[in-house]
Design a protein around this motif. Structure first.
Motif, PDB file in Angstrom:
ATOM      1  N   ALA A  96       4.965  27.270  -7.747  1.00 57.94           N
ATOM      2  CA  ALA A  96       5.191  28.125  -6.581  1.00 57.94           C
ATOM      3  C   ALA A  96       6.154  27.442  -5.618  1.00 57.94           C
ATOM      4  CB  ALA A  96       3.864  28.415  -5.886  1.00 57.94           C
ATOM      5  N   GLY A  97       7.032  28.238  -5.021  1.00 56.64           N
ATOM      6  CA  GLY A  97       7.996  27.709  -4.063  1.00 56.64           C
ATOM      7  C   GLY A  97       9.250  27.138  -4.680  1.00 56.64           C
ATOM      8  N   ALA A  98       9.360  27.174  -6.006  1.00 55.20           N
ATOM      9  CA  ALA A  98      10.532  26.621  -6.687  1.00 55.20           C
ATOM     10  C   ALA A  98      11.673  27.636  -6.694  1.00 55.20           C
ATOM     11  CB  ALA A  98      10.187  26.229  -8.115  1.00 55.20           C
ATOM     12  N   THR A  99      12.890  27.124  -6.758  1.00 52.81           N
ATOM     13  CA  THR A  99      14.063  27.975  -6.907  1.00 52.81           C
ATOM     14  C   THR A  99      14.360  28.139  -8.389  1.00 52.81           C
ATOM     15  OG1 THR A  99      15.029  27.260  -4.803  1.00 52.81           O
ATOM     16  CG2 THR A  99      16.525  28.241  -6.420  1.00 52.81           C
ATOM     17  N   VAL A 100      14.495  29.398  -8.817  1.00 53.32           N
ATOM     18  CA  VAL A 100      14.894  29.683 -10.193  1.00 53.32           C
ATOM     19  C   VAL A 100      16.257  30.345 -10.159  1.00 53.32           C
ATOM     20  CG1 VAL A 100      12.567  29.841 -11.118  1.00 53.32           C
ATOM     21  CG2 VAL A 100      13.646  31.883 -10.194  1.00 53.32           C
ATOM     22  N   PHE A 101      17.125  29.929 -11.067  1.00 55.28           N
ATOM     23  CA  PHE A 101      18.455  30.500 -11.182  1.00 55.28           C
ATOM     24  C   PHE A 101      18.519  31.357 -12.441  1.00 55.28           C
ATOM     25  CE2 PHE A 101      19.164  26.787  -8.517  1.00 55.28           C
ATOM     26  CZ  PHE A 101      20.002  27.290  -7.529  1.00 55.28           C
ATOM     27  N   CYS A 102      18.741  32.642 -12.264  1.00 55.71           N
ATOM     28  CA  CYS A 102      18.904  33.551 -13.387  1.00 55.71           C
ATOM     29  C   CYS A 102      20.315  33.393 -13.946  1.00 55.71           C
ATOM     30  CB  CYS A 102      18.679  34.996 -12.945  1.00 55.71           C
ATOM     31  SG  CYS A 102      17.009  35.326 -12.365  1.00 55.71           S
ATOM     32  N   MET A 103      20.419  32.986 -15.204  1.00 54.61           N
ATOM     33  CA  MET A 103      21.723  32.755 -15.837  1.00 54.61           C
ATOM     34  C   MET A 103      22.204  34.071 -16.450  1.00 54.61           C
ATOM     35  SD  MET A 103      21.095  28.979 -17.530  1.00 54.61           S
ATOM     36  CE  MET A 103      22.856  28.633 -17.664  1.00 54.61           C
ATOM     37  N   ILE A 104      22.976  34.814 -15.677  1.00 50.39           N
ATOM     38  CA  ILE A 104      23.397  36.148 -16.103  1.00 50.39           C
ATOM     39  C   ILE A 104      24.274  36.075 -17.353  1.00 50.39           C
ATOM     40  CG2 ILE A 104      24.530  38.273 -15.377  1.00 50.39           C
ATOM     41  CD1 ILE A 104      21.932  37.565 -13.868  1.00 50.39           C
ATOM     42  N   GLY A 105      25.172  35.105 -17.395  1.00 47.39           N
ATOM     43  CA  GLY A 105      26.050  34.968 -18.552  1.00 47.39           C
ATOM     44  C   GLY A 105      25.272  34.738 -19.828  1.00 47.39           C
ATOM     45  N   ALA A 106      24.245  33.886 -19.782  1.00 45.41           N
ATOM     46  CA  ALA A 106      23.431  33.605 -20.965  1.00 45.41           C
ATOM     47  C   ALA A 106      22.573  34.808 -21.337  1.00 45.41           C
ATOM     48  CB  ALA A 106      22.552  32.382 -20.714  1.00 45.41           C
ATOM     49  N   ALA A 107      21.983  35.466 -20.353  1.00 45.63           N
ATOM     50  CA  ALA A 107      21.135  36.635 -20.618  1.00 45.63           C
ATOM     51  C   ALA A 107      21.933  37.767 -21.246  1.00 45.63           C
ATOM     52  CB  ALA A 107      20.484  37.102 -19.313  1.00 45.63           C
ATOM     53  N   ASN A 108      23.168  37.941 -20.790  1.00 45.60           N
ATOM     54  CA  ASN A 108      24.006  39.022 -21.317  1.00 45.60           C
ATOM     55  C   ASN A 108      24.496  38.760 -22.739  1.00 45.60           C
ATOM     56  OD1 ASN A 108      23.775  40.621 -19.093  1.00 45.60           O
ATOM     57  ND2 ASN A 108      25.868  40.334 -18.359  1.00 45.60           N
ATOM     58  N   ARG A 109      24.265  37.544 -23.235  1.00 44.98           N
ATOM     59  CA  ARG A 109      24.639  37.216 -24.624  1.00 44.98           C
ATOM     60  C   ARG A 109      23.399  36.952 -25.481  1.00 44.98           C
ATOM     61  NH1 ARG A 109      30.316  34.294 -25.216  1.00 44.98           N
ATOM     62  NH2 ARG A 109      31.383  34.949 -23.308  1.00 44.98           N
ATOM     63  N   ASP A 110      22.262  37.430 -25.039  1.00 48.10           N
ATOM     64  CA  ASP A 110      21.020  37.223 -25.766  1.00 48.10           C
ATOM     65  C   ASP A 110      20.969  38.177 -26.965  1.00 48.10           C
ATOM     66  OD1 ASP A 110      18.388  37.021 -26.676  1.00 48.10           O
ATOM     67  OD2 ASP A 110      17.590  36.739 -24.647  1.00 48.10           O
ATOM     68  N   PRO A 111      20.843  37.659 -28.196  1.00 41.09           N
ATOM     69  CA  PRO A 111      20.791  38.544 -29.361  1.00 41.09           C
ATOM     70  C   PRO A 111      19.561  39.446 -29.388  1.00 41.09           C
ATOM     71  CG  PRO A 111      20.344  36.270 -29.989  1.00 41.09           C
ATOM     72  CD  PRO A 111      20.805  36.240 -28.567  1.00 41.09           C
ATOM     73  N   ASP A 112      18.547  39.135 -28.592  1.00 36.65           N
ATOM     74  CA  ASP A 112      17.394  40.021 -28.485  1.00 36.65           C
ATOM     75  C   ASP A 112      17.714  41.259 -27.639  1.00 36.65           C
ATOM     76  OD1 ASP A 112      15.829  38.416 -30.049  1.00 36.65           O
ATOM     77  OD2 ASP A 112      14.893  37.363 -28.368  1.00 36.65           O
ATOM     78  N   ALA A 113      18.827  41.215 -26.921  1.00 36.20           N
ATOM     79  CA  ALA A 113      19.224  42.348 -26.087  1.00 36.20           C
ATOM     80  C   ALA A 113      20.465  43.053 -26.615  1.00 36.20           C
ATOM     81  CB  ALA A 113      19.474  41.883 -24.648  1.00 36.20           C
ATOM     82  N   PHE A 114      21.355  42.303 -27.302  1.00 37.23           N
ATOM     83  CA  PHE A 114      22.620  42.865 -27.775  1.00 37.23           C
ATOM     84  C   PHE A 114      22.929  42.357 -29.180  1.00 37.23           C
ATOM     85  CE2 PHE A 114      23.005  42.718 -23.141  1.00 37.23           C
ATOM     86  CZ  PHE A 114      23.360  44.033 -22.859  1.00 37.23           C
ATOM     87  N   ALA A 115      23.402  43.259 -30.032  1.00 32.38           N
ATOM     88  CA  ALA A 115      23.838  42.861 -31.372  1.00 32.38           C
ATOM     89  C   ALA A 115      25.171  42.127 -31.286  1.00 32.38           C
ATOM     90  CB  ALA A 115      23.976  44.091 -32.263  1.00 32.38           C
ATOM     91  N   ASP A 116      25.320  41.077 -32.108  1.00 31.01           N
ATOM     92  CA  ASP A 116      26.568  40.305 -32.135  1.00 31.01           C
ATOM     93  C   ASP A 116      27.051  40.034 -30.711  1.00 31.01           C
ATOM     94  OD1 ASP A 116      28.738  38.981 -33.180  1.00 31.01           O
ATOM     95  OD2 ASP A 116      29.879  40.789 -33.643  1.00 31.01           O
ATOM     96  N   PRO A 117      26.231  39.377 -29.892  1.00 33.95           N
ATOM     97  CA  PRO A 117      26.460  39.336 -28.442  1.00 33.95           C
ATOM     98  C   PRO A 117      27.677  38.549 -27.984  1.00 33.95           C
ATOM     99  CG  PRO A 117      24.687  37.860 -29.039  1.00 33.95           C
ATOM    100  CD  PRO A 117      25.033  38.620 -30.282  1.00 33.95           C
TER     101      PRO A 117
END
Length: 413
Positions: free
Chosen positions: A300-321
């Protein structure tokens, strides 16, 4: 003695040079990556990033009080919740939709035509330095109703503000510089705000000064913060996305030819550019309580950074990402600029980018203008491509050659 292998760091020169080379490793091996020097956790899987962005109660924007408020000179939309957020978001959204958006599209065309004209007879342009950066600032100033005669000074102040928000390890000297830029920008805006309260016009500052929703109006501090918020948000992604769009199309000439033949494909090309190379690479949040990701507890209270570039290349979300494909079935062009977007370039949830519709109109308008003018467009001889930025990322430059345009700049002899 075996060689010591230094621990991986997203703050390293190797990551800065080509972060996409490390995305798969992070998602598969270290989906929760901790950086001790900045006490931050980096999340790289699509499902984890989307969870953080959509659950605003468990993952708050409180860290913006430190990361943004000092240079925004007040609280920004992303810090607000409840009735205040709803009311003030409506005020801003109304400035980027309907007849207001049509006015802005006319201003976008005028700015683009003015800036591109000197380069058309030459057949060479740096699409970042010569066009993208001044264009993005000019359009933001027009939307706000600020004098473009001061654009270079405003751009320098804006650059300092953006550096503060996106910098993960600022030196004391750079921090002081950024705060000084913010103070000077606030002083520049103060008389404008006073004048618009007395004699409002059709610009966004006037609307911010005079709008009221459910009894909620804006103080001068509110207006200042939202002006700076809009200036940074409008200027930061536009120049990067325009340049990245042309880079991807040049690198995939068959798709460039398809877009030229069928302008309806342009929106898909922009959406795919945003997915594959989002200009905003990191979105921070703060944990309201302990949170578990892939078996790792983030306190709790920690800063988390969402890595948009990595998430947008996730093969679980996109084929041949890792491939650029304007025809991909899992992108959904129609929803790519809405809250239903599968890619996360505009964020997600309550605090999704308020200017997504404007960004689409801006980039589509400019690209549709430039594509016919930049015939046989290609990289200039000797040009070496390089991207920069950890928090926001885009080409350092994009030197292009094309068939020169004679006469008015709208026809080719």
């Amino acid at each position: 003695m075996p060689l010591a292998i230094p621990p991986f760091s997203v703050l390293s020169d190797a990551f800065d040079a080509a972060p996409e080379r490390f995305f798969a490793h992070l998602r598969e091996r270290v989906p929760v990556h901790y950086e001790p020097t900045i006490d931050g956790y980096f999340l790289s899987r699509h499902q984890d990033v989307k969870r953080v962005l959509t659950d605003q109660e468990a993952f708050t924007t409180e860290m913006l009080q430190v990361r943004a408020e000092p240079v925004m000179r007040g609280r920004v939309l992303a810090q607000m919740t409840g009735a205040e957020h709803t009311a003030k978001r409506k005020i801003v959204v109304r400035a980027f939709t309907g007849s207001a958006l049509q006015d802005q599209i006319r201003a976008i065309r005028a700015n683009a035509a003015e800036l591109i004209a000197p380069f058309l007879p030459q057949g060479r342009i740096d699409l970042v330095g010569d066009f993208g950066k001044p264009f993005a600032v000019h359009v933001a100033l027009d939307v706000l109703g600020l004098d473009r005669a001061d654009w270079q000074q405003v751009a320098r102040w804006h650059s300092g503000v953006a550096e503060f928000v996106t910098g993960l390890a600022l030196t004391p000297e750079r921090r002081r510089h950024c705060l000084d830029c913010a103070e000077r920008l606030e002083a520049h805006l103060a008389p404008v705000i006073r004048q618009r309260r007395r004699r409002p016009g059709r610009d966004l500052i006037s609307k911010l000064c005079t709008a009221e929703f459910d009894g909620i109006t804006m103080s001068d501090r509110d207006v200042t913060a939202l002006i700076i918020n809009v200036l940074v948000a409008a200027a930061e992604p536009a120049d990067k996305t325009i340049a990245l769009l042309f880079k991807h199309l040049i690198d995939h000439p068959e798709q460039m030819a398809q877009v030229r033949r069928d302008p309806e494909l342009l929106a898909a090309a922009i959406a795919e550019t945003l997915r594959l190379t989002p200009p905003v690479q990191l979105i921070p949040r703060q944990t309201a309580q302990d949170a578990v990701f892939a078996g790792t507890t983030v306190p709790a209270g920690a800063t988390v950074f969402c890595m948009i570039g990595a998430a947008n290349r996730d093969p679980d979300a996109f084929a041949d990402p890792d491939s650029f494909d304007i025809h991909r079935a899992d992108l959904g062009t129609a929803r790519s600029f809405t809250a239903a977007a599968q890619h996360l370039a505009f964020g997600n949830g309550l605090h999704q980018c308020v200017g997504a519709a404007f960004a689409r109109a801006e980039i589509e308008t400019v690209a549709a203008m430039l594509l016919p003018l930049l015939d046989e467009v290609r990289y200039s001889p000797g040009f070496r491509y390089r991207e920069t930025g950890l928090y926001t990322r885009g080409p350092a430059s994009l030197s292009l050659d094309f068939t020169p345009v004679r006469g008015s700049g709208t026809r080719r002899d």
